[in-house]
Design an enzyme around this catalytic site. Structure first.
Site, PDB file in Angstrom:
ATOM      1  N   ALA A 386     -74.341  44.340 -39.145  1.00  0.00           N
ATOM      2  CA  ALA A 386     -75.556  44.439 -38.700  1.00  0.00           C
ATOM      3  C   ALA A 386     -76.488  43.860 -39.473  1.00  0.00           C
ATOM      4  O   ALA A 386     -77.712  43.870 -39.275  1.00  0.00           O
ATOM      5  CB  ALA A 386     -75.597  45.790 -38.408  1.00  0.00           C
ATOM      6  N   LYS A 390     -84.658  39.684 -39.643  1.00  0.00           N
ATOM      7  CA  LYS A 390     -84.779  39.808 -38.265  1.00  0.00           C
ATOM      8  C   LYS A 390     -86.261  39.479 -37.898  1.00  0.00           C
ATOM      9  O   LYS A 390     -86.778  39.438 -36.655  1.00  0.00           O
ATOM     10  CB  LYS A 390     -84.527  41.092 -37.829  1.00  0.00           C
ATOM     11  CG  LYS A 390     -85.374  42.211 -38.220  1.00  0.00           C
ATOM     12  CD  LYS A 390     -84.923  43.661 -37.588  1.00  0.00           C
ATOM     13  CE  LYS A 390     -85.802  44.538 -38.071  1.00  0.00           C
ATOM     14  NZ  LYS A 390     -85.442  45.820 -37.201  1.00  0.00           N
ATOM     15  N   LYS A 432     -83.110  36.804 -28.859  1.00  0.00           N
ATOM     16  CA  LYS A 432     -83.755  35.483 -29.084  1.00  0.00           C
ATOM     17  C   LYS A 432     -82.948  34.327 -29.310  1.00  0.00           C
ATOM     18  O   LYS A 432     -83.472  33.193 -29.561  1.00  0.00           O
ATOM     19  CB  LYS A 432     -84.683  35.810 -30.219  1.00  0.00           C
ATOM     20  CG  LYS A 432     -85.718  36.698 -30.215  1.00  0.00           C
ATOM     21  CD  LYS A 432     -86.676  37.044 -31.415  1.00  0.00           C
ATOM     22  CE  LYS A 432     -87.776  37.861 -31.083  1.00  0.00           C
ATOM     23  NZ  LYS A 432     -87.470  39.184 -30.516  1.00  0.00           N
ATOM     24  N   LEU A 471     -85.842  50.220 -29.607  1.00  0.00           N
ATOM     25  CA  LEU A 471     -87.132  51.421 -29.839  1.00  0.00           C
ATOM     26  C   LEU A 471     -86.696  52.119 -31.220  1.00  0.00           C
ATOM     27  O   LEU A 471     -85.673  52.515 -31.185  1.00  0.00           O
ATOM     28  CB  LEU A 471     -87.027  52.175 -28.738  1.00  0.00           C
ATOM     29  CG  LEU A 471     -87.616  51.569 -27.302  1.00  0.00           C
ATOM     30  CD1 LEU A 471     -87.649  52.609 -26.203  1.00  0.00           C
ATOM     31  CD2 LEU A 471     -88.934  51.078 -27.520  1.00  0.00           C
ATOM     32  N   THR A 494     -99.828  39.659 -29.040  1.00  0.00           N
ATOM     33  CA  THR A 494    -100.116  38.249 -28.757  1.00  0.00           C
ATOM     34  C   THR A 494    -100.645  37.581 -27.538  1.00  0.00           C
ATOM     35  O   THR A 494    -101.684  36.707 -27.696  1.00  0.00           O
ATOM     36  CB  THR A 494     -98.647  37.613 -28.914  1.00  0.00           C
ATOM     37  OG1 THR A 494     -97.676  38.135 -28.070  1.00  0.00           O
ATOM     38  CG2 THR A 494     -97.925  37.933 -30.416  1.00  0.00           C
ATOM     39  N   GLU A 562     -92.306  31.933 -30.917  1.00  0.00           N
ATOM     40  CA  GLU A 562     -92.616  33.052 -30.018  1.00  0.00           C
ATOM     41  C   GLU A 562     -92.654  32.267 -28.655  1.00  0.00           C
ATOM     42  O   GLU A 562     -93.094  31.315 -28.387  1.00  0.00           O
ATOM     43  CB  GLU A 562     -93.519  33.897 -30.252  1.00  0.00           C
ATOM     44  CG  GLU A 562     -93.263  34.847 -31.483  1.00  0.00           C
ATOM     45  CD  GLU A 562     -94.527  35.942 -31.527  1.00  0.00           C
ATOM     46  OE1 GLU A 562     -94.326  37.011 -31.978  1.00  0.00           O
ATOM     47  OE2 GLU A 562     -95.832  35.559 -31.217  1.00  0.00           O
TER      48      GLU A 562
END
Length: 650
Positions: A386, A390, A432, A471, A494, A562
């Protein structure tokens, strides 16, 4: 409007002696009332002409009425067998009354030579007894509600929803010994419930009229008692209540089985109380039902195994450790370079954090020697990886840090896992990585492909898992919105049209554990996270619930790397779910590991700080280069790192 929580302690339980005394008193009272009704009904039957009444017979039947309650009351009605005022208890009372009526008729039959009382009297007295007990329950409930509403000690509460959850909420409020809340009305949009009244509390109108009803009733708490209320409706309720000092609470879904058990000391609805009335959570804002996976598969994969979790001090890593610990691993080794994070993880797991456990390992995964020593000493059977950087925007600015951590540390950990015969390796990726356009996405996708390469070569269960936005994790967009509103700052979004996938921390951790159970070598597992959520909608919901009408949104524009919308699968990847209906298992094309290792070496070179663009370009080329398959069966590519060295920079 406030959404703060409340606290409450346990309700002191009565001793068996006290319960016995109370049961005896209640039984005696009911017996006396039943006996009195026998007398009254006898007198009414003879129009109060005492000379026509068989007084001894009347008192024999009255004695029967008294005795049935003295015997049956403590044994079957009031000794903790039923919840006070419940339909089950009322049925027991009706049964006791019927028994008394039957015994009176038996007495009539035994003394047939001399009529005791008319046959109709026991029936009339029994019917009146049932009516009296019904009125008693009604009066007791209504009197309590009125007392709470006017005492000032309880907080007036408006219940949204008049269905089964709403009536259960009213029961919980009415039977709370602390009387913290007092129901003053219900709201419901169902026209069939327009005139509904429950225990003296009636439906006052539709939910759209909530602001007027709050003003009229003086409610300081609004309790949402509708299962799976859409977040848009929650937002509308909050918007209607803005500028009013009202708390919003949520009634979780509860079944009757949650509070009615047959044991004498069973937990009743009063024990559940309002501790189940929770604050509005981040999950409520996304409005998606949490998805659960197959716990049995997880247990069989984790129990009695040695498990290593990297990044155990992070938000995902710490939750993952808690989930793993539930399944009784033989050993759970937790490592991170963040000592405060490890301290918090141990505190959450054990309730104390002495930091003396051999299972807590402080170290930096960017140090290959540390990785080799850790894996060799721990000899894990399963590794959950993990640890990662990020934050997309940071990694766009500092791609060498992304390569060093997300790629370099992961490759070193994979090498150590192979060298020490680790059975399973689960790499935590991100959505992503699908159709990656950012440094973060490309580094994560490169390791998905590296895991596939190692799995193809070794045949072991090495795989990846793609997450959406989790979350409650540190730096998550919702946490940022909440902090901005609390500080009185503008909420930054954004783009008005940007959307993202969301999942809860529990879902994320269950998916990781499920991957270890069902994943096949080289696959990436992706959870079905429902429909993507508009970030602009989330921002408006947070503002509405904050009670700060002055809060507003500022649009900052998409940052480098993004996307306007995220995808869960890359072009060419198929949505195939062979094992679990909510988990896609994607075969991943392997990558040239030597090329990745050369990229990592370049990222560690001192000259990289002046050649970040070249590093990023090379990362993009390696990740997007098509692969061929060699004779050994796994894919290879031919790439050469062309980043200038430190001397060339000068």
């Amino acid at each position: 409007m406030r959404t703060v929580g409340s606290t409450s302690g346990p309700i002191p339980s009565r001793t068996p002696l006290a319960k016995g005394i109370i049961a005896s008193v209640l039984s005696l009272t009911d017996g006396v009332v039943f006996a009195f009704l026998v007398v009254v009904m006898t007198l009414v039957r003879y129009d109060f002409h005492m000379d026509r009444v068989n007084v001894p017979g009347m008192f024999v039947c009255s004695a029967i009425a008294l005795l049935v309650f003295l015997v049956c009351g403590p044994l079957a009605i009031y000794q903790g067998r039923y919840r006070r005022g419940s339909t089950d208890q009322f049925a027991a009372i009706a049964g006791t009354v019927a028994l008394g009526v039957g015994l009176m008729w038996v007495a009539e039959f035994v003394f047939a030579s001399r009529l005791l009382i008319p046959t109709s009297v026991p029936i009339a007295a029994g019917a009146m007894m049932v009516v009296v007990k019904s009125l008693e329950n009604w009066v007791r409930r209504n009197l309590r509600q009125r007392t709470l509403s006017t005492s000032g000690a309880s907080r007036p509460t408006l219940v949204v929803g008049a269905g089964s959850q709403g009536t259960l909420a009213l029961d919980m409020i009415a039977q709370d010994s602390r009387s913290e809340y007092a129901a003053v009305g219900m709201l419901d949009d169902d026209p069939n419930k327009r005139h509904l009244r429950y225990n003296g509390i009636r439906v006052l109108g539709p939910i759209s009229d909530i602001a007027n009803q709050v003003d009229r009733t003086g409610a300081s708490v609004v309790l949402i008692a509708i299962t799976d209320l859409p977040p848009e409706d929650l937002q509308e309720i909050a918007s209607n209540l803005e500028s009013r000092p009202v708390e919003i609470k949520i009634m979780p879904r509860l079944a009757v089985s949650d509070y009615s058990r047959p044991e004498p000391d069973s937990l009743d609805v009063a024990d559940l109380r309002h501790r189940n009335f929770r604050d509005v959570s981040l999950e409520d804002l996304i409005g998606r039902k949490p998805i659960t996976t197959n716990v049995e598969d997880i247990a069989s994969a984790i129990t009695d195994r040695v498990v290593l979790v990297t990044g155990a001090g992070g938000s995902i890593g710490s939750q993952l450790c808690k989930q793993v610990a539930r399944f009784d691993p033989a050993r759970l080794i937790m490592t991170d370079r963040d000592e405060s994070g490890l301290h918090a993880t141990q505190l959450g797991l054990e309730g104390s954090a002495l930091l003396t456990s051999e299972d807590l390992v402080l170290g930096d995964l960017r140090d290959p020697a540390f990785i080799d020593a850790l894996v060799a000493e721990a000899q894990p059977e399963i590794i959950f990886h993990a640890a990662a950087l990020k934050h997309l925007t940071f990694l766009e600015r500092f791609p060498e840090q992304a390569v060093r951590t997300n790629v370099g540390a992961s490759l070193d950990l994979l090498d150590a896992a192979v060298a020490n015969d680790v059975e399973s390796f689960v790499h935590i990726s991100t959505d992503k990585a699908a159709g990656a356009t950012s440094v973060l996405g490309r580094t994560k996708f490169s390791i998905e492909r590296a895991v596939a390469s190692v799995a193809a070569e070794s045949g072991r269960k090495y795989m990846s898992v793609r997450f959406g936005n989790v979350l409650g994790s540190r730096g998550s967009v919702l946490e940022t919105f909440v902090a901005q509103v609390a500080a009185g700052d503008p909420v930054t979004v954004t783009d008005p049209e940007v959307t993202r996938y969301f999942m809860t921390g529990d879902e994320a951790c269950e998916l990781v554990l499920q991957a270890a159970a069902i994943g096949r070598p080289g696959e990436t597992l992706v959870l079905d996270m429902g429909e993507p959520i508009k970030i602009d909608d989330l921002a408006n919901r947070v503002i509405a619930l904050s009670g700060r009408p002055d809060a507003h949104i500022v649009y900052t524009g998409l940052r480098p790397g993004e996307k306007l919308t995220e995808a869960l699968l890359s072009p060419g990847e198929e949505d195939v779910r062979p094992t679990h209906p909510l988990i896609t298992q994607v075969p991943i094309t392997p990558i040239d590991l030597d090329a990745l290792r050369r990229l990592v070496d370049a990222s560690r070179d001192a000259g990289v700080f002046t050649h970040r663009t070249e590093l990023e370009t090379e990362l993009t080329r390696i990740v997007s280069t098509p692969s061929a398959t060699n004779a050994s069966g796994f894919a290879i590519t031919t790439t050469t790192v062309t980043i200038p060295d430190a001397g060339a920079a000068n």
